[in-house]
Design a protein around this motif. Structure first.
Motif, PDB file in Angstrom:
ATOM      1  N   UNK A 303      59.280 -30.989 102.354  1.00  0.00           N
ATOM      2  CA  UNK A 303      58.954 -30.058 103.436  1.00  0.00           C
ATOM      3  C   UNK A 303      57.499 -30.126 103.874  1.00  0.00           C
ATOM      4  N   UNK A 304      56.571 -30.348 102.952  1.00  0.00           N
ATOM      5  CA  UNK A 304      55.156 -30.345 103.348  1.00  0.00           C
ATOM      6  C   UNK A 304      54.889 -31.417 104.409  1.00  0.00           C
ATOM      7  N   UNK A 305      55.381 -32.609 104.153  1.00  0.00           N
ATOM      8  CA  UNK A 305      55.145 -33.685 105.116  1.00  0.00           C
ATOM      9  C   UNK A 305      55.915 -33.464 106.417  1.00  0.00           C
ATOM     10  N   UNK A 306      57.123 -32.928 106.304  1.00  0.00           N
ATOM     11  CA  UNK A 306      57.913 -32.659 107.519  1.00  0.00           C
ATOM     12  C   UNK A 306      57.206 -31.624 108.397  1.00  0.00           C
ATOM     13  N   UNK A 307      56.695 -30.579 107.760  1.00  0.00           N
ATOM     14  CA  UNK A 307      56.038 -29.510 108.527  1.00  0.00           C
ATOM     15  C   UNK A 307      54.755 -30.030 109.180  1.00  0.00           C
ATOM     16  N   UNK A 308      53.972 -30.780 108.437  1.00  0.00           N
ATOM     17  CA  UNK A 308      52.703 -31.298 109.000  1.00  0.00           C
ATOM     18  C   UNK A 308      52.985 -32.179 110.214  1.00  0.00           C
ATOM     19  N   UNK A 309      53.978 -33.032 110.103  1.00  0.00           N
ATOM     20  CA  UNK A 309      54.308 -33.937 111.209  1.00  0.00           C
ATOM     21  C   UNK A 309      54.849 -33.148 112.404  1.00  0.00           C
ATOM     22  N   UNK A 310      55.711 -32.193 112.116  1.00  0.00           N
ATOM     23  CA  UNK A 310      56.286 -31.376 113.186  1.00  0.00           C
ATOM     24  C   UNK A 310      55.186 -30.698 114.005  1.00  0.00           C
ATOM     25  N   UNK A 311      54.230 -30.111 113.305  1.00  0.00           N
ATOM     26  CA  UNK A 311      53.157 -29.391 114.013  1.00  0.00           C
ATOM     27  C   UNK A 311      52.276 -30.348 114.809  1.00  0.00           C
ATOM     28  N   UNK A 312      51.972 -31.486 114.216  1.00  0.00           N
ATOM     29  CA  UNK A 312      51.128 -32.453 114.930  1.00  0.00           C
ATOM     30  C   UNK A 312      51.832 -32.944 116.196  1.00  0.00           C
ATOM     31  N   UNK A 313      53.136 -33.207 116.076  1.00  0.00           N
ATOM     32  CA  UNK A 313      53.910 -33.693 117.230  1.00  0.00           C
ATOM     33  C   UNK A 313      53.947 -32.656 118.348  1.00  0.00           C
ATOM     34  N   UNK A 314      54.255 -31.428 117.993  1.00  0.00           N
ATOM     35  CA  UNK A 314      54.410 -30.426 119.051  1.00  0.00           C
ATOM     36  C   UNK A 314      53.052 -30.071 119.666  1.00  0.00           C
ATOM     37  N   UNK A 315      51.994 -30.119 118.861  1.00  0.00           N
ATOM     38  CA  UNK A 315      50.664 -29.894 119.420  1.00  0.00           C
ATOM     39  C   UNK A 315      50.301 -30.999 120.417  1.00  0.00           C
ATOM     40  N   UNK A 316      50.579 -32.225 120.053  1.00  0.00           N
ATOM     41  CA  UNK A 316      50.303 -33.366 120.942  1.00  0.00           C
ATOM     42  C   UNK A 316      51.109 -33.239 122.239  1.00  0.00           C
ATOM     43  N   UNK A 317      52.395 -32.915 122.094  1.00  0.00           N
ATOM     44  CA  UNK A 317      53.273 -32.800 123.261  1.00  0.00           C
ATOM     45  C   UNK A 317      52.802 -31.660 124.173  1.00  0.00           C
ATOM     46  N   UNK A 318      52.450 -30.532 123.560  1.00  0.00           N
ATOM     47  CA  UNK A 318      52.022 -29.371 124.344  1.00  0.00           C
ATOM     48  C   UNK A 318      50.760 -29.676 125.152  1.00  0.00           C
ATOM     49  N   UNK A 319      49.816 -30.342 124.505  1.00  0.00           N
ATOM     50  CA  UNK A 319      48.564 -30.676 125.199  1.00  0.00           C
ATOM     51  C   UNK A 319      48.826 -31.653 126.352  1.00  0.00           C
ATOM     52  N   UNK A 320      49.690 -32.624 126.086  1.00  0.00           N
ATOM     53  CA  UNK A 320      50.015 -33.601 127.135  1.00  0.00           C
ATOM     54  C   UNK A 320      50.729 -32.935 128.307  1.00  0.00           C
ATOM     55  N   UNK A 321      51.612 -32.007 128.001  1.00  0.00           N
ATOM     56  CA  UNK A 321      52.320 -31.287 129.066  1.00  0.00           C
ATOM     57  C   UNK A 321      51.335 -30.476 129.910  1.00  0.00           C
ATOM     58  N   UNK A 322      50.407 -29.798 129.246  1.00  0.00           N
ATOM     59  CA  UNK A 322      49.439 -28.977 129.976  1.00  0.00           C
ATOM     60  C   UNK A 322      48.627 -29.846 130.933  1.00  0.00           C
ATOM     61  N   UNK A 323      48.365 -31.071 130.506  1.00  0.00           N
ATOM     62  CA  UNK A 323      47.564 -31.962 131.358  1.00  0.00           C
ATOM     63  C   UNK A 323      48.392 -32.610 132.471  1.00  0.00           C
ATOM     64  N   UNK A 324      49.591 -33.089 132.133  1.00  0.00           N
ATOM     65  CA  UNK A 324      50.350 -33.915 133.082  1.00  0.00           C
ATOM     66  C   UNK A 324      51.450 -33.155 133.827  1.00  0.00           C
ATOM     67  N   UNK A 325      51.921 -32.057 133.287  1.00  0.00           N
ATOM     68  CA  UNK A 325      52.977 -31.266 133.943  1.00  0.00           C
ATOM     69  C   UNK A 325      52.541 -29.807 133.960  1.00  0.00           C
ATOM     70  N   UNK A 326      51.429 -29.501 134.610  1.00  0.00           N
ATOM     71  CA  UNK A 326      50.865 -28.151 134.500  1.00  0.00           C
ATOM     72  C   UNK A 326      51.755 -27.060 135.090  1.00  0.00           C
ATOM     73  N   UNK A 327      52.742 -27.426 135.902  1.00  0.00           N
ATOM     74  CA  UNK A 327      53.579 -26.389 136.508  1.00  0.00           C
ATOM     75  C   UNK A 327      54.779 -25.990 135.653  1.00  0.00           C
ATOM     76  N   UNK A 328      55.000 -26.681 134.553  1.00  0.00           N
ATOM     77  CA  UNK A 328      56.074 -26.286 133.635  1.00  0.00           C
ATOM     78  C   UNK A 328      55.524 -25.197 132.720  1.00  0.00           C
ATOM     79  N   UNK A 329      56.149 -24.028 132.747  1.00  0.00           N
ATOM     80  CA  UNK A 329      55.613 -22.898 131.987  1.00  0.00           C
ATOM     81  C   UNK A 329      56.178 -22.880 130.562  1.00  0.00           C
TER      82      UNK A 329
END
Lengths: 414, 414
Positions: A303-329
């Motif tokens: 679980x430790x490795x799964x959780x760390x990866x999950x958070x890193x992935x969603x943080x990366x995706x969220x930041x990319x969305x904010x930059x490239x798809x700013x109109x998706x809420x």
């Protein structure tokens, strides 16, 4: 964005695990929260169970054989392997039936244990089957459903607000649409203070976010085998019963496999010890074998490795969305420690956009009426997948290609 | 005896079907009434479902795809294929969950429909899970179990004998131990005359003996997928609801898959039309795929040929036993039209004898405390199998080789 993603992938401690799954060419799969991908080991294992254990050993495989067999202990054995993923002891978890059926059992058990109280407290918009199960009991005069908004939940447990009627607090730990996560320990404590029992639905949690049922003092839990546990379509579910209830709990679907001595064929039901009395009918062994493979792989990663990866992935995706798809809420919590392994976005045309993404090989999913949901199964999703999905979505939104009749036509299963 | 058996095999219209199953070398398998053999087609089908439908198409396979998919309609589709085997219309049967769980649903439905009555009438010694389900409801004050001997059943439905209290008559059509078969039409009529509903458990009937649910006027039925339907270990079960009840019946396990619009994710349960409301959770697709293969093979052969072969086999076996093992007392009815596709024998040392037979590659089974049971799955058992089993048994009895410590040691599953 893609360069950054590739650098993150190169440094990812789980990068070798992607090859342990079958992932189709040309597809970015961000729907492991709906159906987990196929572990390669599952193919060989199922083939063995079908050809050797069923085909050659036939009925003998219910007992242990040279080829494996030991089907009779599969529910407890798989449960014990799931236990460390959700903060339980091995003998507190069992794999069986569906989430829906296990909910019926545990709601029924809780109502019997908390006799004199009939209210099952939950939130509107909880996953439908959880609410429907209470409604099924309510139609028979066995329960009373009470729904309050999540931010009023602790208040609703106060004796001043009818908290003394609450037999059971039943919540889904991670919300299927938004990814919002309840504070399991705080809500469990509040329920216990009010004299209520607590049942957690871990369908969107187990294998993806930190869960510690015993640290939180949870009474009961159910969870799904076919999402982050990669157990295959419609895989059997699992159920948790805290050890302190093992002597006393009684669930209503009193089938022969949950009997203390099933092969004595007695006329009188006598519950098996502990969590084994959760069993009802004969378990579907082929589906159980696939579930066991998925669970073993998640347990191997830990679980430790799964959780760390999950958070890193969603943080990366969220930041990319904010930059490239700013109109998706984004409707998921900003703090990764307060959400599941997913990000959800609201858009009036979410259905058509989802279909346009699928046409480009980017599989997320749509949840009625206006949610576009992306799940990050940490064992096999890469940062390059996340970058590719954002790029495709940005192009679809820019070009307006989603606005086509073929993308508006609803399929049977959305 | 073996020459006669070979002649019968040569003239058997089903002789070609044996090769459609995997049957291990050196084994005589007379336990298809406990776990049906593996159809060869199942291996390829499961491999396709795993590799293509799950592995490649992933979540998209819930809808129809180029590779097949259409998982969402599997319960109804497989139910429709089972229907002609039990005298039902295609839309009256659905494949789902286990026999135990389906019993809970239908007992619950019957008690709601027959409000004011609480008694579920059955026989002592019925298959345990059937009785346990009633006891689970009784513990919650929802039902009252009443057991009467099978030859007193019609009497017990008389108003003079409390028949007016009976909400539901619940019987297993073919008794799992003795193979005795109830007269479905006569008992259904007697129950209806008494104002009771009827639920038939077809676990030892479907695919082996003639069943005509609609000709008998049955209300409800359940049946097993892993015996004569060859659906694999712990295969999903099936359930029948007569069309006349489709508008009114309500079952208590009100899961999302039985909702009128599961993918609307509404907070309020609304039952799906007809038998589809029997669904609760997400069906185990791998297990369903295997079940579908088994059902298709039985449907291809057809009930008339299956029944004719079953009767010829058991008659041959019974005559051979009378000649070569005269001390084994048969407890199954002498008339093949009044029994299931099995013959059962009583012997104080039945367990050890059964183990000695298995050591010689002859697989029948033992049922506590003293029954040795031989099942004749008509699709793949040959007359030579039957002759070989009788010969082995005669030798075991003559030599006393069963009287050994290793044959007395009880396994986990007997």
């Amino acid at each position: 964005m893609l360069d950054q993603a590739r650098a993150l992938d190169a440094a990812d401690p789980l990068r070798e695990y992607r090859s342990r799954f079958e992932l189709p060419e040309g597809v970015i799969y961000l729907d492991g929260n709906s159906l987990g991908a196929l572990p390669k080991a599952t193919k060989a294992r199922l083939s063995h169970v079908v050809q050797r254990e069923w085909g050659s050993d036939l009925i003998r495989s219910w007992n242990a054989t040279e080829n494996g067999g030991d089907w009779i202990t599969a529910p407890q054995r798989i449960g014990a392997k799931i236990a460390p993923l959700v903060g339980a002891q091995p003998h507190e978890v069992i794999a069986c039936d569906s989430v829906s059926v296990n909910l019926t059992k545990l709601i029924g058990a809780a109502l019997t244990m908390n006799a004199g109280r009939t209210v099952v407290l939950s939130e509107p918009g909880n996953f439908p089957t959880d609410l429907y199960m209470v409604q099924g009991l309510q139609a028979r005069g066995m329960a009373e459903q009470r729904l309050v908004a999540r931010d009023k939940m602790i208040e609703a447990l106060d004796p001043k607000n009818g908290g003394r009627d609450v037999a059971l607090l039943m919540l889904t730990h991670v919300h299927y649409k938004t990814g919002e996560m309840f504070d399991m320990a705080a809500l469990t404590k509040a329920a216990h203070d009010a004299g209520a029992l607590v049942l957690w639905d871990l369908s969107h949690s187990g294998g993806a976010v930190p869960v510690d049922l015993n640290a939180a003092g949870a009474d009961f839990a159910v969870g799904c085998g076919y999402k982050y546990l990669n157990g295959g379509p419609g895989a059997p579910a699992y159920a948790f019963v805290a050890e302190r209830h093992h002597e006393t709990f009684r669930q209503p679907i009193t089938g022969w496999m949950g009997h203390a001595q099933p092969f004595a064929f007695s006329d009188t039901y006598e519950p098996a010890p502990g969590v084994s009395r959760m069993l009802a009918g004969t378990p579907p062994i082929l589906a159980m074998a696939a579930l066991e493979c998925g669970v073993e792989l998640m347990a191997e990663i830990g679980m430790d490795r799964l959780v760390a990866k999950s958070r890193a992935l969603s943080e990366f995706f969220g930041a990319a969305m904010a930059q490239h798809c700013p109109h998706m809420r984004c409707v998921s919590p900003a703090d990764p420690a307060q959400r599941g392994s997913q990000l959800s976005f609201r858009h009036a045309e979410a259905y058509a956009i989802c279909q346009a993404l699928i046409a480009r090989g980017v599989i997320g999913d749509f949840r009625d009426p206006d949610i576009l949901r992306f799940g990050f199964a940490p064992a096999y999703v890469s940062f390059a997948d996340a970058a590719g999905a954002v790029t495709a979505l940005a192009e679809i939104l820019d070009s307006g290609e989603w606005d086509a009749p073929e993308f508006r036509q609803r399929a049977a299963v959305t």
